[in-house]
Design a protein around this motif. Structure first.
Motif, PDB file in Angstrom:
ATOM      1  N   LEU A 354      31.686  45.962   9.068  1.00 47.69           N
ATOM      2  CA  LEU A 354      32.871  46.178   8.231  1.00 47.69           C
ATOM      3  C   LEU A 354      33.616  44.864   7.992  1.00 47.69           C
ATOM      4  CD1 LEU A 354      34.229  49.545   9.698  1.00 47.69           C
ATOM      5  CD2 LEU A 354      33.132  49.192   7.482  1.00 47.69           C
ATOM      6  N   GLN A 355      33.688  44.016   9.017  1.00 48.23           N
ATOM      7  CA  GLN A 355      34.368  42.730   8.860  1.00 48.23           C
ATOM      8  C   GLN A 355      33.602  41.824   7.898  1.00 48.23           C
ATOM      9  OE1 GLN A 355      37.447  41.765  10.003  1.00 48.23           O
ATOM     10  NE2 GLN A 355      37.016  40.078   8.593  1.00 48.23           N
ATOM     11  N   LEU A 377      24.959  49.704   8.129  1.00 46.09           N
ATOM     12  CA  LEU A 377      25.865  50.834   8.367  1.00 46.09           C
ATOM     13  C   LEU A 377      25.181  52.159   8.023  1.00 46.09           C
ATOM     14  CD1 LEU A 377      29.216  49.349   7.003  1.00 46.09           C
ATOM     15  CD2 LEU A 377      28.676  49.896   9.384  1.00 46.09           C
ATOM     16  N   TRP A 378      24.403  52.170   6.959  1.00 48.26           N
ATOM     17  CA  TRP A 378      23.647  53.378   6.597  1.00 48.26           C
ATOM     18  C   TRP A 378      22.705  53.766   7.732  1.00 48.26           C
ATOM     19  CZ3 TRP A 378      19.767  53.479   1.848  1.00 48.26           C
ATOM     20  CH2 TRP A 378      19.260  54.772   1.696  1.00 48.26           C
ATOM     21  N   ASN A 379      21.999  52.767   8.272  1.00 48.18           N
ATOM     22  CA  ASN A 379      21.030  53.045   9.334  1.00 48.18           C
ATOM     23  C   ASN A 379      21.687  53.425  10.652  1.00 48.18           C
ATOM     24  OD1 ASN A 379      18.412  52.620   8.071  1.00 48.18           O
ATOM     25  ND2 ASN A 379      19.016  50.481   7.843  1.00 48.18           N
ATOM     26  N   ILE A 390      33.477  55.846  13.881  1.00 47.99           N
ATOM     27  CA  ILE A 390      33.960  54.463  13.909  1.00 47.99           C
ATOM     28  C   ILE A 390      34.088  53.922  12.483  1.00 47.99           C
ATOM     29  CG2 ILE A 390      33.479  52.117  14.682  1.00 47.99           C
ATOM     30  CD1 ILE A 390      31.973  53.258  17.037  1.00 47.99           C
ATOM     31  N   PHE A 391      33.120  54.268  11.642  1.00 51.12           N
ATOM     32  CA  PHE A 391      33.170  53.820  10.255  1.00 51.12           C
ATOM     33  C   PHE A 391      34.418  54.336   9.554  1.00 51.12           C
ATOM     34  CE2 PHE A 391      32.362  54.979   5.808  1.00 51.12           C
ATOM     35  CZ  PHE A 391      32.136  53.715   5.264  1.00 51.12           C
ATOM     36  N   VAL A 392      34.698  55.630   9.684  1.00 46.93           N
ATOM     37  CA  VAL A 392      35.850  56.215   9.004  1.00 46.93           C
ATOM     38  C   VAL A 392      37.153  55.665   9.572  1.00 46.93           C
ATOM     39  CG1 VAL A 392      37.102  58.369   8.584  1.00 46.93           C
ATOM     40  CG2 VAL A 392      34.609  58.303   8.348  1.00 46.93           C
ATOM     41  N   PHE A 400      34.489  51.105   0.981  1.00 46.65           N
ATOM     42  CA  PHE A 400      33.535  51.721   0.051  1.00 46.65           C
ATOM     43  C   PHE A 400      34.102  51.723  -1.366  1.00 46.65           C
ATOM     44  CE2 PHE A 400      32.765  55.723  -2.236  1.00 46.65           C
ATOM     45  CZ  PHE A 400      31.400  55.628  -2.477  1.00 46.65           C
ATOM     46  N   LEU A 401      35.334  52.180  -1.508  1.00 49.75           N
ATOM     47  CA  LEU A 401      35.956  52.245  -2.831  1.00 49.75           C
ATOM     48  C   LEU A 401      36.172  50.854  -3.418  1.00 49.75           C
ATOM     49  CD1 LEU A 401      38.588  55.045  -2.092  1.00 49.75           C
ATOM     50  CD2 LEU A 401      36.481  55.270  -3.424  1.00 49.75           C
ATOM     51  N   SER A 402      36.559  49.904  -2.576  1.00 49.76           N
ATOM     52  CA  SER A 402      36.781  48.530  -3.051  1.00 49.76           C
ATOM     53  C   SER A 402      35.471  47.897  -3.502  1.00 49.76           C
ATOM     54  CB  SER A 402      37.415  47.680  -1.942  1.00 49.76           C
ATOM     55  OG  SER A 402      38.685  48.184  -1.590  1.00 49.76           O
ATOM     56  N   SER A 403      34.404  48.131  -2.746  1.00 48.13           N
ATOM     57  CA  SER A 403      33.098  47.576  -3.112  1.00 48.13           C
ATOM     58  C   SER A 403      32.585  48.202  -4.403  1.00 48.13           C
ATOM     59  CB  SER A 403      32.088  47.813  -1.985  1.00 48.13           C
ATOM     60  OG  SER A 403      32.482  47.167  -0.796  1.00 48.13           O
TER      61      SER A 403
END
Length: 583
Positions: A354-355, A377-379, A390-392, A400-403
């Motif tokens: 995420l960083q 992250l998908w894997n 942890i992701f949420v 996700f939205l920014s990307s």
């Protein structure tokens, strides 16, 4: 001061004027004399000659300005007057044979120096000579050839720089010079605390390895591990380990040798990470890439992951470090399951990815690092609810939205992000967080930039959200019926024989959707998913269906009254393929 019982003396770097008179009172018993990096004159040798008990003499120099020019006659007298000498280090000095008178010495007889009875020497006896003398016929003097004709067996000869000629007949158990692999390794071993010598030896060693000509791999690795954290040496030895781990060598390695090299690389990362030595860390990463990931890392799995994540926190202006280490992290989580995938999450991989994504967004840079971080992250979230949480909780959906907004046309990015969101949607307690973004997922249903993958994962996400029932719907301005309409339209638009870029390890999340009393559109997506996967990859997915008793679930649904025709057709297709494939 009289020190008649002194056996060993090391005055390295102390004597700067060549005066060796301090040796006179030490003559009775001194066996070891180390004069490394001392200034030696011809008069100095006269004092050394008198210490007849010497077994170990080191007059090597690492500073070129201190180098002493040995003549053939000086060398002959040194050997002649020190009959007990077994360890002689001349490294770094030079040889002077320019004078014609000195060249004439080459044809002189060389005396035989041993073995001589120790008692005879101490009683003041003379020297024993052999009747048959050895005579040089060479046009150019060579220390190696001189010593090979000397009839004296040494335990060690240090000839680095002064003579790197290949001579197979040197009368020594160990020789340090650059003439062959064994002698280079000896030099590295003997000079590990003398950085100038060690660096020269390491460069020669590196050239040998790079030429795929190294025969003593284990010895090489052990020496690399022992060289400490000197910057230049560490960079060279990490580059050497890279070449040692290439397929040319690795294909012949035992598991023990592989583990030895990997451990050496991890040691180097841990020792030099705080120095932020980017070159060394790159070399180590490139060397580790040569191994089977993660298979060769299982013996030190947790340590490997911790080191990779710690390196990813460092800055590298050229960006090579994150490319190397994020790739290895993704390779690990792509192939591990269960407890190991959970462990990777607990060690901080999700936060680290995420960083990296956040940094890329701040710089407005879409690159391999960002794409691979989303893939990791998908894997890592696949079938692992803890990692999804942890992701949420780490503002993953905001990233996700920014990307999506910053890079809407990046096909691989969209596939990776929606695959990840699909994993999150399989966790019931996290679906409420996704319901706020239903409008975004509906738009992605129309995305066919990567075949059907983005659309398929968006549909899967909506199906899981819908499976919670109307009472949990919080789709904002989008009604549940509108969402289900768009979901059905998307599934109907797909070709059942579409090739897939996806890897299911379990059908359980899909089978749960088929087993419940869910909306027709939810059953439609789930039945299409299984029918498609069994059609395009029957070997893999029919076996998985059998393993998880999925055929029974399909048959129960097929017999259910009132089942829509489209769902029944898809389920019957999957059952037919399964029966034909599993006899």
């Amino acid at each position: 001061m009289q020190l008649p019982k002194l056996l060993a003396l090391d005055v390295s770097g102390v004597v700067k004027n060549g005066d060796m008179k301090f040796l006179e009172p030490l003559q009775p018993r001194l066996t070891t004399l180390v004069l490394h990096n001392c200034i030696i004159l011809e008069s100095s040798l006269q004092s050394i000659y008198k210490v007849k008990t010497l077994r170990h003499l080191d007059i090597s120099v690492a500073e070129s300005s201190y180098a002493f020019q040995l003549t053939p006659n000086m060398l002959r007298l040194l050997i002649h007057n020190l009959p007990k000498l077994k360890y002689l280090d001349l490294s770094g000095n030079s040889l002077d044979t320019s004078d014609e008178e000195k060249k004439a010495e080459l044809t002189e007889n060389v005396p035989y120096f041993g073995p001589i009875d120790a008692d005879f020497i101490e009683e003041g006896g003379g020297y024993v000579y052999e009747d048959e003398m050895v005579t040089y016929r060479e046009e150019t003097f060579s220390i190696s050839k001189f010593l090979s004709n000397c009839r004296r067996t040494f335990k060690f000869l240090g000839l680095l720089h002064i003579d790197d000629e290949v001579v197979d007949t040197l009368p020594a158990s160990k020789v340090a010079n650059l003439s062959c692999e064994t002698n280079i390794l000896t030099a590295l071993q003997m000079y590990r605390e003398r950085k100038q010598f060690a660096l020269v030896s390491m460069n020669a060693f590196f050239d040998t390895i790079r030429a795929v000509d190294c025969k003593q791999v284990v010895a090489c690795v052990e020496l690399c591990k022992s060289l400490g954290v000197n910057r230049i040496l560490s960079e060279t030895h990490s580059a050497s380990l890279f070449h040692l781990s290439r397929n040319n060598y690795r294909m012949h390695f035992t598991d023990q040798t592989k583990q030895l090299i990997i451990t050496a690389l991890l040691d180097a990362i841990e020792k030099c990470r705080h120095l932020k030595n980017v070159t060394l860390l790159r070399n180590c990463g490139l060397a580790l890439l040569n191994f089977d990931i993660p298979g060769d890392f299982y013996f030190e799995f947790e340590r490997v992951v911790k080191n990779f994540l710690s390196v990813l926190k460092l800055k590298d202006s050229e960006g090579l470090l994150p490319r190397i280490y994020v790739y290895m992290c993704n390779s690990i989580v792509c192939h591990v399951e269960g407890d190991k995938k959970l462990l990777v999450g607990k060690l901080g991989l999700v936060e680290c990815m995420l960083q990296l994504i956040k940094t890329g967004l701040e710089k407005r840079i879409y690159d391999e690092v960002m794409e691979t971080a989303w893939s990791a992250l998908w894997n890592v979230t696949d079938e692992t609810p803890y990692n999804c949480k942890i992701f949420v909780s780490g503002d993953g959906m905001e990233l996700f939205l920014s990307s999506l907004q910053a890079f809407p046309d990046k096909t691989d990015l969209l596939r990776n992000m929606m695959g990840l969101v699909g994993n999150v949607a399989e966790v019931p307690e996290l679906r409420r967080q996704l319901s706020k973004h239903v409008g975004v997922f509906i738009k992605l249903l129309q995305n066919k930039s990567d075949g059907i993958e983005v659309s398929y994962n968006a549909a899967g996400t909506l199906s899981h959200i819908a499976s919670d029932g109307p009472e949990h719907w919080i789709g904002g301005s989008v009604t549940r019926q509108d969402m289900l309409f768009h979901l059905e339209a998307a599934v109907d638009s797909w070709d059942i024989n579409s090739q897939r870029n996806i890897n299911y390890r379990s059908f359980q999340p899909i089978l749960r959707l088929l087993d419940g009393n869910h909306s027709y559109q939810v059953h439609l997506w789930a039945s299409w998913a299984i029918a498609n996967l069994c059609s395009v990859s029957p070997d893999k997915y029919c076996e998985l269906l059998q393993k998880e008793n999925g055929a029974e679930t399909l048959e129960n649904l097929s017999r259910r009254r009132g089942i829509p025709e489209k769902v029944k057709t898809l389920i019957d297709t999957a059952i037919r393929i399964y029966r034909n494939h599993v006899k």
